[in-house]
Design an enzyme around this catalytic site. Structure first.
Site, PDB file in Angstrom:
ATOM      1  N   PHE A 179      -1.031   2.616  -1.299  1.00 38.23           N
ATOM      2  CA  PHE A 179      -0.385   1.836  -2.358  1.00 38.23           C
ATOM      3  C   PHE A 179       0.206   2.694  -3.474  1.00 38.23           C
ATOM      4  O   PHE A 179       0.140   2.337  -4.648  1.00 38.23           O
ATOM      5  CB  PHE A 179      -1.362   0.797  -2.932  1.00 38.23           C
ATOM      6  CG  PHE A 179      -2.187   0.109  -1.880  1.00 38.23           C
ATOM      7  CD1 PHE A 179      -1.576  -0.645  -0.900  1.00 38.23           C
ATOM      8  CD2 PHE A 179      -3.557   0.251  -1.852  1.00 38.23           C
ATOM      9  CE1 PHE A 179      -2.325  -1.259   0.094  1.00 38.23           C
ATOM     10  CE2 PHE A 179      -4.317  -0.347  -0.870  1.00 38.23           C
ATOM     11  CZ  PHE A 179      -3.698  -1.115   0.115  1.00 38.23           C
ATOM     12  N   CYS A 180       0.802   3.834  -3.105  1.00 32.05           N
ATOM     13  CA  CYS A 180       1.403   4.736  -4.096  1.00 32.05           C
ATOM     14  C   CYS A 180       0.401   5.108  -5.187  1.00 32.05           C
ATOM     15  O   CYS A 180       0.755   5.220  -6.365  1.00 32.05           O
ATOM     16  CB  CYS A 180       2.652   4.125  -4.721  1.00 32.05           C
ATOM     17  SG  CYS A 180       3.982   3.830  -3.543  1.00 32.05           S
ATOM     18  N   ALA A 181      -0.852   5.272  -4.785  1.00 32.54           N
ATOM     19  CA  ALA A 181      -1.924   5.667  -5.712  1.00 32.54           C
ATOM     20  C   ALA A 181      -2.901   6.548  -4.943  1.00 32.54           C
ATOM     21  O   ALA A 181      -4.077   6.217  -4.818  1.00 32.54           O
ATOM     22  CB  ALA A 181      -2.607   4.438  -6.298  1.00 32.54           C
TER      23      ALA A 181
END
Length: 459
Positions: free
Chosen positions: A374-376
């Protein structure tokens, strides 16, 4: 509702909390029949609001109203141009009211939250450092030219203490924080964070991508200096975002883009730039996207106080409670002392790859979720899931039936396993074979050949 009210890991409830049977607001696509690998069709259960929320029906209708009058803005003498200009500039005031902005705050329209944060990064003072947490979305972790990363602690209280210590140790221009985690949904206490930043001489910017669609925010009351959010998270997926905040840095910085609309006067050897927001809106703007964003703000603002929060809290409680009843399911959270959360839930099913779980939910049950990091990426590693996890997210168009279908499908996976085979295609788990028909206008995927089975399934 607070997170402490939710069922804790290892606790199994005999009854699920009640949740709304009807959507709070009508959205486009709700209940659209989608094909399953079995040949059946089921109404689509969209539990992927955190990635991109479906458009509100009222927003889509508003765009249809505007389309006959669409034209270039600001200097056109034609009637359509004047209508479009009024729509575009009126949207600034709508957004300003929606987030409780100060009268002299700039409202700059962008493409999305990432664009807004990159714009602000260009506007920082030359010697300005930024302090961020390691749990941020990449959009709030990567744009800053000079930044110091603070490692989140095991509790929220200790994490806030670490931020204060770092800001006191060496001055910073800006504290950049998320309003709500895009992985676990946990909210950060913005009022407290603002006080920590201000008493140490820093300003604060809030990545509101996951907060603004779920909770009301007031910049005056919270004293937040800058807020960034996206239309596609706010039920208005027409390609617009916004940065709202104090105008001095924006007025003094080089334009984000150099071009028409950002200037007052141009000669061959000099240029006089306009003040913000025009200074950072060069080129023909996304009139329809901005109008859609503003209309979504109006619709959400018209809801009774606390209505959206109550709707999502009930859904989240039912989702978390249902998942925790399933043996082998773990629901993730960052801090045991976090006070509240929006409708975003990350979970894992023991023995099953997250990608395989997501593919199974879609192909065999018509449930849309998301899997991955999740782009994290640093946050995923902190949760002990460097390979990623599964994320389900709810919103104004979600019902208890959507949540129950997800929970029942996970129960079936744990009890009986998947009913289909799945292979890795271009790095993703996909049904193999995939007999589902595609809309005539959508390109169908290429058949897989020699792909490896997805992890965590019986082969």
């Amino acid at each position: 509702m607070t997170l402490t009210d939710l069922p804790q890991a290892g606790h199994r409830e005999t009854e699920l909390p009640a949740a709304p049977a009807a959507p709070l607001l009508p959205v486009i696509g709700a209940g659209t029949p989608v094909p399953l690998v079995t040949g059946e069709r089921r109404p689509y259960a969209n539990l992927d609001y955190a990635a991109s929320a479906p458009p509100l029906r009222a927003v889509a209708d508003h765009v249809d109203e505007i389309l006959p009058y669409y034209a270039s803005v600001h200097r056109g003498a034609g009637y359509a141009s004047q209508v479009s200009t009024r729509v575009y500039e009126g949207a600034r005031e709508t957004v300003r009211r929606f987030v409780g902005a100060r009268g002299d705050d700039a409202v700059v329209f962008t493409r999305h939250t990432t664009d807004s944060l990159n714009l602000l990064a260009r506007c920082l003072p030359d010697d300005g450092e930024v302090v961020v947490l390691d749990i941020e979305h990449h959009a709030d972790l990567l744009p800053w030219r000079s930044h110091r990363v603070v490692e989140a602690a095991a509790t929220l209280e200790r994490t806030l203490s670490r931020l204060e210590t770092e800001l006191a140790r060496r001055p910073a221009a800006l504290l950049a924080v998320t309003g709500a985690s895009n992985v676990t949904g946990e909210q950060l206490p913005l009022g407290l964070l603002t006080r920590i930043a201000h008493r140490n001489g820093a300003r604060i910017v809030v990545d509101g991508a996951q907060l603004v669609p779920h909770r009301r925010i007031d910049l005056v009351a919270s004293q937040v200096d800058y807020l960034a959010f996206s239309g596609h998270k706010l039920y208005a997926p027409w390609g617009a975002g916004v940065l709202v905040g104090r105008s001095d840095w924006l007025d003094e910085a080089e334009p984000y883009l150099a071009g028409g609309g950002a200037v007052r006067e141009v000669a061959v050897d000099r240029v006089a730039w306009a003040a913000a927001p025009a200074r950072h809106e060069a080129g023909s703007p996304n009139v329809l996207g901005v109008a859609a964003l503003a209309r979504a703000c109006q619709v959400l603002a018209a809801l009774p106080e606390g209505c959206l929060e109550a709707h999502e809290d009930a859904l989240r409680r039912r989702l978390v409670g249902g998942l925790l009843r399933v043996p082998g399911v773990e629901v993730h959270r960052l801090w045991p002392d976090s006070a509240s959360a929006v409708g975003v839930v990350a979970f894992d099913v023991a023995g099953h790859d997250p990608g395989a779980v997501a593919a199974y939910l879609s192909a065999e049950h018509g449930v849309g979720v998301r899997d991955g990091r999740f782009c994290a990426h640093p946050l995923a590693a902190r949760l002990g899931r460097p390979e990623g996890t599964v994320r389900a997210s709810v919103g104004a168009g979600t019902t208890a039936a959507d949540v129950d279908r997800l929970v029942a499908a996970v129960e079936g996976l744990v009890r009986d396993g998947a009913g289909w085979t799945y292979s890795v295609v271009d790095g993703r788990c996909e049904p193999d074979p995939d007999p589902r028909p595609w809309p005539d206008w959508a390109p169908a995927p290429e058949p897989s050949a020699g792909a490896a089975p997805c992890a965590g399934q019986a082969v």
